[in-house]
Motif scaffolding. Structure first.
Motif, PDB file in Angstrom:
ATOM      1  N   ALA A 399       0.869  -1.187   0.000  1.00 44.47           N
ATOM      2  CA  ALA A 399       0.000   0.000   0.000  1.00 44.47           C
ATOM      3  C   ALA A 399       0.905   1.236   0.000  1.00 44.47           C
ATOM      4  CB  ALA A 399      -0.908   0.013   1.233  1.00 44.47           C
ATOM      5  N   PRO A 400       0.532   2.271  -0.765  1.00 47.11           N
ATOM      6  CA  PRO A 400      -0.687   2.404  -1.564  1.00 47.11           C
ATOM      7  C   PRO A 400      -0.665   1.607  -2.868  1.00 47.11           C
ATOM      8  CG  PRO A 400       0.669   4.358  -1.827  1.00 47.11           C
ATOM      9  CD  PRO A 400       1.343   3.523  -0.790  1.00 47.11           C
ATOM     10  N   VAL A 401       0.502   1.118  -3.303  1.00 48.78           N
ATOM     11  CA  VAL A 401       0.572   0.321  -4.527  1.00 48.78           C
ATOM     12  C   VAL A 401       0.646  -1.152  -4.139  1.00 48.78           C
ATOM     13  CG1 VAL A 401       1.887  -0.171  -6.610  1.00 48.78           C
ATOM     14  CG2 VAL A 401       1.722   2.177  -5.783  1.00 48.78           C
ATOM     15  N   ALA A 402      -0.305  -1.954  -4.638  1.00 52.32           N
ATOM     16  CA  ALA A 402      -0.333  -3.380  -4.321  1.00 52.32           C
ATOM     17  C   ALA A 402       0.817  -4.099  -5.003  1.00 52.32           C
ATOM     18  CB  ALA A 402      -1.666  -3.974  -4.757  1.00 52.32           C
ATOM     19  N   VAL A 403       1.462  -5.018  -4.273  1.00 48.41           N
ATOM     20  CA  VAL A 403       2.518  -5.868  -4.831  1.00 48.41           C
ATOM     21  C   VAL A 403       2.262  -7.300  -4.375  1.00 48.41           C
ATOM     22  CG1 VAL A 403       4.293  -4.095  -5.034  1.00 48.41           C
ATOM     23  CG2 VAL A 403       4.022  -5.296  -2.876  1.00 48.41           C
ATOM     24  N   GLU A 404       2.563  -8.268  -5.238  1.00 47.37           N
ATOM     25  CA  GLU A 404       2.272  -9.660  -4.918  1.00 47.37           C
ATOM     26  C   GLU A 404       3.190 -10.220  -3.839  1.00 47.37           C
ATOM     27  OE1 GLU A 404       2.357 -11.910  -8.485  1.00 47.37           O
ATOM     28  OE2 GLU A 404       0.584 -10.956  -9.347  1.00 47.37           O
ATOM     29  N   ASP A 405       4.419  -9.728  -3.792  1.00 44.44           N
ATOM     30  CA  ASP A 405       5.411 -10.304  -2.865  1.00 44.44           C
ATOM     31  C   ASP A 405       5.651  -9.405  -1.658  1.00 44.44           C
ATOM     32  OD1 ASP A 405       6.571  -8.302  -4.335  1.00 44.44           O
ATOM     33  OD2 ASP A 405       8.502  -9.315  -4.573  1.00 44.44           O
ATOM     34  N   ALA A 406       4.603  -8.733  -1.170  1.00 43.71           N
ATOM     35  CA  ALA A 406       4.759  -7.827  -0.028  1.00 43.71           C
ATOM     36  C   ALA A 406       5.366  -8.518   1.196  1.00 43.71           C
ATOM     37  CB  ALA A 406       3.408  -7.193   0.319  1.00 43.71           C
ATOM     38  N   PRO A 407       4.928  -9.743   1.590  1.00 45.89           N
ATOM     39  CA  PRO A 407       5.543 -10.395   2.755  1.00 45.89           C
ATOM     40  C   PRO A 407       7.035 -10.653   2.567  1.00 45.89           C
ATOM     41  CG  PRO A 407       3.438 -11.414   2.229  1.00 45.89           C
ATOM     42  CD  PRO A 407       3.773 -10.505   1.083  1.00 45.89           C
ATOM     43  N   ASP A 408       7.431 -11.116   1.358  1.00 48.54           N
ATOM     44  CA  ASP A 408       8.856 -11.358   1.098  1.00 48.54           C
ATOM     45  C   ASP A 408       9.665 -10.072   1.215  1.00 48.54           C
ATOM     46  OD1 ASP A 408       9.121 -14.315  -0.176  1.00 48.54           O
ATOM     47  OD2 ASP A 408       7.222 -13.410  -0.763  1.00 48.54           O
ATOM     48  N   ARG A 409       9.138  -9.002   0.638  1.00 47.76           N
ATOM     49  CA  ARG A 409       9.834  -7.715   0.704  1.00 47.76           C
ATOM     50  C   ARG A 409      10.015  -7.271   2.148  1.00 47.76           C
ATOM     51  NH1 ARG A 409       9.032  -3.958  -4.110  1.00 47.76           N
ATOM     52  NH2 ARG A 409       8.275  -5.249  -5.805  1.00 47.76           N
ATOM     53  N   ALA A 410       8.937  -7.414   2.950  1.00 45.13           N
ATOM     54  CA  ALA A 410       8.990  -6.950   4.336  1.00 45.13           C
ATOM     55  C   ALA A 410      10.032  -7.705   5.151  1.00 45.13           C
ATOM     56  CB  ALA A 410       7.610  -7.086   4.966  1.00 45.13           C
ATOM     57  N   VAL A 411      10.048  -9.041   5.026  1.00 41.31           N
ATOM     58  CA  VAL A 411      10.989  -9.848   5.808  1.00 41.31           C
ATOM     59  C   VAL A 411      12.425  -9.583   5.358  1.00 41.31           C
ATOM     60  CG1 VAL A 411      11.674 -12.176   6.480  1.00 41.31           C
ATOM     61  CG2 VAL A 411       9.248 -11.614   6.246  1.00 41.31           C
ATOM     62  N   ALA A 412      12.652  -9.555   4.042  1.00 45.95           N
ATOM     63  CA  ALA A 412      14.000  -9.270   3.539  1.00 45.95           C
ATOM     64  C   ALA A 412      14.450  -7.872   3.944  1.00 45.95           C
ATOM     65  CB  ALA A 412      14.020  -9.408   2.014  1.00 45.95           C
ATOM     66  N   CYS A 413      13.524  -6.921   3.910  1.00 48.22           N
ATOM     67  CA  CYS A 413      13.837  -5.547   4.323  1.00 48.22           C
ATOM     68  C   CYS A 413      14.242  -5.504   5.788  1.00 48.22           C
ATOM     69  CB  CYS A 413      12.631  -4.654   4.079  1.00 48.22           C
ATOM     70  SG  CYS A 413      12.829  -2.955   4.644  1.00 48.22           S
ATOM     71  N   ALA A 414      13.514  -6.226   6.648  1.00 52.97           N
ATOM     72  CA  ALA A 414      13.820  -6.239   8.079  1.00 52.97           C
ATOM     73  C   ALA A 414      15.216  -6.790   8.349  1.00 52.97           C
ATOM     74  CB  ALA A 414      12.773  -7.066   8.823  1.00 52.97           C
ATOM     75  N   LEU A 415      15.577  -7.874   7.650  1.00 53.23           N
ATOM     76  CA  LEU A 415      16.908  -8.450   7.840  1.00 53.23           C
ATOM     77  C   LEU A 415      17.990  -7.477   7.394  1.00 53.23           C
ATOM     78  CD1 LEU A 415      16.187 -12.091   6.622  1.00 53.23           C
ATOM     79  CD2 LEU A 415      16.607 -11.353   8.977  1.00 53.23           C
ATOM     80  N   GLU A 416      17.753  -6.802   6.272  1.00 51.90           N
ATOM     81  CA  GLU A 416      18.749  -5.839   5.809  1.00 51.90           C
ATOM     82  C   GLU A 416      18.808  -4.624   6.737  1.00 51.90           C
ATOM     83  OE1 GLU A 416      19.961  -3.316   1.816  1.00 51.90           O
ATOM     84  OE2 GLU A 416      18.951  -5.247   1.616  1.00 51.90           O
ATOM     85  N   MET A 417      17.661  -4.241   7.305  1.00 49.48           N
ATOM     86  CA  MET A 417      17.662  -3.139   8.276  1.00 49.48           C
ATOM     87  C   MET A 417      18.560  -3.474   9.466  1.00 49.48           C
ATOM     88  SD  MET A 417      13.616  -2.041   8.238  1.00 49.48           S
ATOM     89  CE  MET A 417      13.697  -1.050   9.730  1.00 49.48           C
ATOM     90  N   GLN A 418      18.475  -4.711   9.953  1.00 50.45           N
ATOM     91  CA  GLN A 418      19.332  -5.109  11.085  1.00 50.45           C
ATOM     92  C   GLN A 418      20.802  -5.073  10.699  1.00 50.45           C
ATOM     93  OE1 GLN A 418      18.289  -5.097  13.928  1.00 50.45           O
ATOM     94  NE2 GLN A 418      16.401  -6.255  14.288  1.00 50.45           N
TER      95      GLN A 418
END
Length: 530
Positions: A399-418
């Motif tokens: 959101a606001p733009v729908a993406v099919e792999d939102a869960p994958d993006r979120a988890v990968a983003c969190a690991l890279e944030m750490q």
């Protein structure tokens, strides 16, 4: 004009604010309040260059806005300040409301007795020199150009529309033998004609403008001349106009590139036939330049607003999403819609004790550098920064733009944030600063997303139980840990190394919640996956 509605045990009354308005139980107070919980000299409201400022005089029981005690508060229209059992409601009249109060658009007969009419389109064309045979017409055209040039030189690229209109009306009253000039502009959405400037401002009774005259000017896109307006049958049922003794009227449409922007209305009380056909010809020529000035002012205003809007979006959305929002492909309108999104919260551990050990300046500097680090990662994964809550950040994927792999993006983003925070801490340790640790929680689910807020300020956000679960997981996460809900783990497509935690009760959530501590991505990836 700014006023305060005083509402208390004695009833309700409205007081017009002075540049310095005192409030309290003292009988000499500008607003005397009979409330035992109000101090004698409780507060003051001052007019400043930036607006109206409420200041509490260190009263015993204080002043409250939206339930929060305030010492100083910049007032906005509708703000309510509570003193004891007394409520002060601030009202500030907008420029548009002030003009509407001055001008009355009369609903009168549509029967027409126009003495003269000149089409704006035809007035815009100047004949080539070799085709000019009428010297009088040449003089008229020259005068249009001369006066139009003087007008444009005076107003220039004026950014402030009211200032531009003030200069325009002042110049028109200098050129023509009129008593008053009124400018009405179209509303950007409804197209309704709204009074925007009256010069000189009326004293007492409103200025009356004929609705039928405005309609005729708008419909035919022509400037019209009423040489004996007070005798025109269209004014027979408008007693206010007759009482004002209006005798001559010129009214012309503001047209720019074929677009109707509004009208300029000039009136005279001096004598019948005050305005001549030559005046009408000059008037149409000058109004063409006025329309250009109005269009320029509106364009500059829109450019500035778009720049501010873009700057705000760029702080919250990834660059690709900003482009879609600004181009209109993505709408952030008020309201909401159901959508499946993934929500990420990240929170600094031990932030309260850290802030106590550091100065406010150091804490702000730390947060700015920290958010700069993590938001850079968020944007690379196509996330949207929903909000900053102290040391916490809330991010949406999908959101606001729908993406099919939102869960994958979120988890990968969190690991890279750490990983980014580890590098951030290495830099801090080199300068003798203590490291920070962050806990991250992620959940997916159906929520309501949309722009929520008032007409003055809106925020794109999401609401639902899925948000609450993500927030609670963040509280459970240990320093440096990424906790992911079972729902998110069901939706991910990539392989992550994760450890299942014992199901736990979470405050505010029914039943036990299964969470996973995600350690790393097992599959090789090519960056953000965006």
């Amino acid at each position: 004009m700014a006023t305060v509605i005083v509402r208390g045990a004695q009833g309700e009354h409205e007081v017009e604010l002075l540049p310095h308005t005192t409030i309290g139980r003292h009988p000499k107070s500008t607003i005397c309040v009979s409330d035992p919980m109000v101090s004698k000299r409780h507060a003051v409201i001052r007019q400043t260059p930036d607006g109206w400022l409420y200041e509490d005089n260190h009263s015993s029981n204080g002043s409250f806005v939206a339930g929060v005690r305030v010492q100083q508060h910049k007032l906005r229209d509708g703000d309510e300040v509570v003193l004891g059992k007394t409520h002060l409601i601030f009202r500030q009249e907008s420029e548009q409301e002030r003009m509407a109060r001055m001008v009355n658009i009369s609903r009168i007969s549509s029967e027409s007795q126009v003495q003269d009419r000149i089409a704006i389109e035809s007035s815009e064309n100047f004949l080539p020199e070799q085709e000019v045979t009428d010297l009088n017409a040449l003089r008229v055209d020259y005068e249009k150009l001369r006066l139009g040039n003087e007008l444009m030189a005076r107003i220039g690229l004026e950014r402030d529309l009211p200032t531009a209109l003030e200069k325009v009306t002042d110049e028109l009253l200098r050129i023509f033998p009129a008593d008053r000039c009124v400018v009405l502009l179209t509303h950007p959405t409804t197209g309704e004609l709204i009074p925007r400037f009256v010069h000189p401002a009326p004293e007492g009774e409103k200025v009356s403008v004929s609705e039928s005259v405005l309609s005729e000017v708008r419909e035919h896109k022509s400037a019209i001349l009423l040489a004996n307006a007070s005798m025109d049958r269209r004014f027979s049922d408008a007693s206010s106009i007759i009482m004002q003794g209006i005798r001559s009227v010129m009214c012309a449409p503001l047209m720019h590139n074929g677009e109707f922007l509004g009208v300029v209305h000039m009136e005279s009380k001096q004598a019948h036939h005050t305005f001549t056909r030559k005046d009408l010809q000059l008037f149409t020529g000058i109004v063409r330049h006025v329309a250009m000035a109005v269009a320029n002012a509106r364009l500059l205003q829109k450019i500035e607003e778009d720049a501010k809007t873009r700057a705000q979006f760029e702080r919250l959305l990834s660059p690709s999403v900003v482009e879609q929002v600004m181009s209109g492909k993505v709408k952030l309108e008020k309201g909401g819609e159901l959508r499946n999104v993934t929500i990420l919260f990240a929170d600094i551990r031990g932030y309260t004790s850290l802030s106590r050990r550091s100065s406010a300046t150091d804490v702000v500097a730390l947060l700015n550098r920290y958010f700069e680090t993590v938001v850079d990662v968020v944007f690379r994964y196509g996330g949207t920064v929903d909000k900053y809550i102290g040391d916490e950040i809330m991010v949406l994927f999908g959101a606001p733009v729908a993406v099919e792999d939102a869960p994958d993006r979120a988890v990968a983003c969190a690991l890279e944030m750490q990983g980014a925070i580890e590098r951030f801490n290495m830099q801090r340790q080199q300068t003798g600063e203590e490291p920070i640790q962050v806990g991250i929680g992620i959940n997916s689910g159906e929520v309501v997303v949309g722009s929520i807020g008032s007409s003055q300020t809106m925020q794109y956000t999401c609401i639902g139980d899925a948000v609450n679960v993500a927030s609670r997981l963040t509280r459970m996460a240990r320093p440096g840990e990424v906790l992911v809900s079972e729902e998110t783990m069901k939706q991910v497509r990539r392989k992550f190394r994760a450890e299942a935690l014992p199901p736990a009760e979470i405050k505010g959530i029914d039943g036990l919640v299964q969470a996973y501590s995600v350690k790393e991505i097992l599959e090789d990836t090519n960056g953000s996956g965006s």
